[in-house]
Design a protein around this motif. Sequence first.
Motif, PDB file in Angstrom:
ATOM      1  N   LEU A 192       0.831  -1.197   0.000  1.00  0.00           N
ATOM      2  CA  LEU A 192       0.000   0.000   0.000  1.00  0.00           C
ATOM      3  C   LEU A 192       0.875   1.260   0.000  1.00  0.00           C
ATOM      4  N   PHE A 193       1.871   1.290   0.882  1.00  0.00           N
ATOM      5  CA  PHE A 193       2.748   2.455   0.945  1.00  0.00           C
ATOM      6  C   PHE A 193       3.628   2.560  -0.293  1.00  0.00           C
ATOM      7  N   LYS A 194       4.033   1.437  -0.840  1.00  0.00           N
ATOM      8  CA  LYS A 194       4.841   1.473  -2.062  1.00  0.00           C
ATOM      9  C   LYS A 194       4.060   2.092  -3.204  1.00  0.00           C
ATOM     10  N   TYR A 195       2.804   1.666  -3.373  1.00  0.00           N
ATOM     11  CA  TYR A 195       1.967   2.227  -4.434  1.00  0.00           C
ATOM     12  C   TYR A 195       1.711   3.716  -4.198  1.00  0.00           C
ATOM     13  N   GLN A 196       1.457   4.074  -2.922  1.00  0.00           N
ATOM     14  CA  GLN A 196       1.153   5.462  -2.621  1.00  0.00           C
ATOM     15  C   GLN A 196       2.362   6.360  -2.899  1.00  0.00           C
ATOM     16  N   GLN A 197       3.543   5.900  -2.504  1.00  0.00           N
ATOM     17  CA  GLN A 197       4.752   6.689  -2.744  1.00  0.00           C
ATOM     18  C   GLN A 197       5.053   6.804  -4.231  1.00  0.00           C
ATOM     19  N   SER A 198       4.744   5.741  -4.981  1.00  0.00           N
ATOM     20  CA  SER A 198       4.944   5.796  -6.430  1.00  0.00           C
ATOM     21  C   SER A 198       4.049   6.849  -7.048  1.00  0.00           C
ATOM     22  N   LYS A 199       2.795   6.905  -6.597  1.00  0.00           N
ATOM     23  CA  LYS A 199       1.878   7.936  -7.094  1.00  0.00           C
ATOM     24  C   LYS A 199       2.338   9.330  -6.692  1.00  0.00           C
ATOM     25  N   ALA A 200       2.755   9.463  -5.431  1.00  0.00           N
ATOM     26  CA  ALA A 200       3.161  10.775  -4.934  1.00  0.00           C
ATOM     27  C   ALA A 200       4.393  11.289  -5.660  1.00  0.00           C
ATOM     28  N   SER A 201       5.267  10.384  -6.106  1.00  0.00           N
ATOM     29  CA  SER A 201       6.489  10.807  -6.792  1.00  0.00           C
ATOM     30  C   SER A 201       6.191  11.452  -8.138  1.00  0.00           C
ATOM     31  N   GLU A 202       5.006  11.183  -8.681  1.00  0.00           N
ATOM     32  CA  GLU A 202       4.636  11.798  -9.954  1.00  0.00           C
ATOM     33  C   GLU A 202       4.332  13.281  -9.784  1.00  0.00           C
ATOM     34  N   ARG A 203       3.928  13.673  -8.572  1.00  0.00           N
ATOM     35  CA  ARG A 203       3.631  15.084  -8.280  1.00  0.00           C
ATOM     36  C   ARG A 203       4.230  15.430  -6.924  1.00  0.00           C
ATOM     37  N   PRO A 204       5.551  15.573  -6.865  1.00  0.00           N
ATOM     38  CA  PRO A 204       6.213  15.813  -5.577  1.00  0.00           C
ATOM     39  C   PRO A 204       5.751  17.120  -4.934  1.00  0.00           C
ATOM     40  N   GLY A 205       5.730  17.091  -3.590  1.00  0.00           N
ATOM     41  CA  GLY A 205       5.391  18.295  -2.854  1.00  0.00           C
ATOM     42  C   GLY A 205       3.920  18.540  -2.642  1.00  0.00           C
ATOM     43  N   THR A 206       3.063  17.628  -3.108  1.00  0.00           N
ATOM     44  CA  THR A 206       1.617  17.862  -2.978  1.00  0.00           C
ATOM     45  C   THR A 206       1.036  17.267  -1.706  1.00  0.00           C
ATOM     46  N   VAL A 207       1.772  16.388  -1.013  1.00  0.00           N
ATOM     47  CA  VAL A 207       1.241  15.669   0.145  1.00  0.00           C
ATOM     48  C   VAL A 207       1.788  16.256   1.441  1.00  0.00           C
ATOM     49  N   ALA A 208       0.867  16.691   2.312  1.00  0.00           N
ATOM     50  CA  ALA A 208       1.260  17.208   3.615  1.00  0.00           C
ATOM     51  C   ALA A 208       1.154  16.128   4.695  1.00  0.00           C
ATOM     52  N   GLY A 209       0.350  15.110   4.454  1.00  0.00           N
ATOM     53  CA  GLY A 209       0.176  14.031   5.411  1.00  0.00           C
ATOM     54  C   GLY A 209      -0.627  12.910   4.786  1.00  0.00           C
ATOM     55  N   LEU A 210      -0.842  11.844   5.548  1.00  0.00           N
ATOM     56  CA  LEU A 210      -1.576  10.679   5.057  1.00  0.00           C
ATOM     57  C   LEU A 210      -2.713  10.343   6.013  1.00  0.00           C
ATOM     58  N   VAL A 211      -3.756   9.750   5.460  1.00  0.00           N
ATOM     59  CA  VAL A 211      -4.820   9.155   6.271  1.00  0.00           C
ATOM     60  C   VAL A 211      -5.107   7.767   5.706  1.00  0.00           C
ATOM     61  N   ALA A 212      -5.574   6.870   6.578  1.00  0.00           N
ATOM     62  CA  ALA A 212      -5.905   5.513   6.150  1.00  0.00           C
ATOM     63  C   ALA A 212      -7.275   5.128   6.690  1.00  0.00           C
ATOM     64  N   TRP A 213      -7.934   4.278   5.949  1.00  0.00           N
ATOM     65  CA  TRP A 213      -9.237   3.749   6.360  1.00  0.00           C
ATOM     66  C   TRP A 213      -9.163   2.219   6.350  1.00  0.00           C
ATOM     67  N   ILE A 214      -9.625   1.608   7.418  1.00  0.00           N
ATOM     68  CA  ILE A 214      -9.809   0.159   7.463  1.00  0.00           C
ATOM     69  C   ILE A 214     -11.312  -0.082   7.368  1.00  0.00           C
ATOM     70  N   CYS A 215     -11.720  -0.752   6.302  1.00  0.00           N
ATOM     71  CA  CYS A 215     -13.149  -0.985   6.039  1.00  0.00           C
ATOM     72  C   CYS A 215     -13.396  -2.488   6.081  1.00  0.00           C
ATOM     73  N   PRO A 216     -13.933  -3.020   7.167  1.00  0.00           N
ATOM     74  CA  PRO A 216     -14.068  -4.472   7.310  1.00  0.00           C
ATOM     75  C   PRO A 216     -15.118  -5.065   6.381  1.00  0.00           C
ATOM     76  N   ASP A 217     -15.057  -6.356   6.269  1.00  0.00           N
ATOM     77  CA  ASP A 217     -16.034  -7.100   5.477  1.00  0.00           C
ATOM     78  C   ASP A 217     -17.306  -7.269   6.300  1.00  0.00           C
ATOM     79  N   PRO A 218     -18.457  -6.790   5.804  1.00  0.00           N
ATOM     80  CA  PRO A 218     -19.693  -6.939   6.594  1.00  0.00           C
ATOM     81  C   PRO A 218     -20.103  -8.393   6.803  1.00  0.00           C
ATOM     82  N   ALA A 219     -19.504  -9.307   6.025  1.00  0.00           N
ATOM     83  CA  ALA A 219     -19.792 -10.728   6.223  1.00  0.00           C
ATOM     84  C   ALA A 219     -18.990 -11.322   7.387  1.00  0.00           C
ATOM     85  N   ASP A 220     -18.050 -10.556   7.925  1.00  0.00           N
ATOM     86  CA  ASP A 220     -17.247 -11.003   9.063  1.00  0.00           C
ATOM     87  C   ASP A 220     -18.173 -11.200  10.268  1.00  0.00           C
TER      88      ASP A 220
END
Length: 351
Positions: A66-94
């Motif tokens: 997840l972080f590898k993909y995010q950093q790869s995206k961010a490298s395309e537009r450096p300087g645009t990210v001030a911080g990160l947020v994450a969401w954990i969305c469980p499976d309702p069938a759990d």
Amino acid sequence: MTPQNDQNNVVNGPESLVHILPHLFGYHPEASLVLSGLTPEGRPVHIIRIALPADTSDWQGAVQNLFKYQQSKASERPGTVAGLVAWICPDPADPLYGEHSMTRHRHLAGLLGVTAHHCGADLQEVVYVTRDRYWLMSTDAFGEGRPISSPPAEFDATALPRSGDVRAALAPVTGDRAYAIAKAVDKVLKDADVQIRTTGHMAVAKDAAALIERTIRDLVNGTTTIEQIPDDTAAWLLVGLQYSDVAGVALEHCEDSELPAARDLWLHLARLCPDDVNWCVVEPTVLYAATSWGLGQEGIARLALHAASDVTGEYHLIRLLVYAMNVEHSYEGFRKRLRDSRASRSDAITG
């Protein structure tokens, strides 16, 4: 995944993290792990969603990816990210869905924080979101969580689909029904093999394309219903769609008068693909995605494409639709090309 209407999406407090989430995708993500950068103004950027691993031993690898993909995206537009947020969305069938599942996933939130620190990133919050409650993992240690309040009008997401519901709608038949359709497909394969030996693949493909035309016409005219489609007809359609030209003919049924019937047909066929017939499921699922998009249900379309991609990593119609949705952003432009193809088609079935 391209955010929806990202010019209006601004995080301005903890609850807005919950309200904004479905608008990043056009659907409510479930059984998902999401990571997003935030600009200094609080706009989500470089948004990544992956499936939430059910097995805890897979969490570390998922977070690293997840972080590898995010950093790869961010490298395309450096300087645009001030911080990160994450969401954990469980499976309702759990079966532990809710507070107990939140407690179990605290370790995952910890892995997100540790990985962010190692990457030199500022992970500002991890939000655990169910259908009616949420927890801020940095502060809400235990308890029943916070109820999700009604959002401002611009963030009303009641019309957006939930990924768990879409997955459930695509779930294959089971039991006697699964056995019957597998038996029907096996018979069609044997009959098709005889026909191929006699008249060749082209004849089989042409017959399949004609059957699609006839079936959709009958559904539109009301001379038949989905429930009245015999298993042998459904099996011929599933086998016929394995020809790329036949799948192309199916895709061309894109007019407003055809879309509802075609969408119902493709969903019906996709559900008639249990494990024994799983090799047939990609084509009707992608066609279900295309017709859902045509009916203005882009969230369902994207979820159906995810389901198809889980079965096969490479399929030209998946790439075509993803490109059309992400780059063209308009079904009308896509439909124009389908109309042109349909108008120019004459003896185009090559088999």
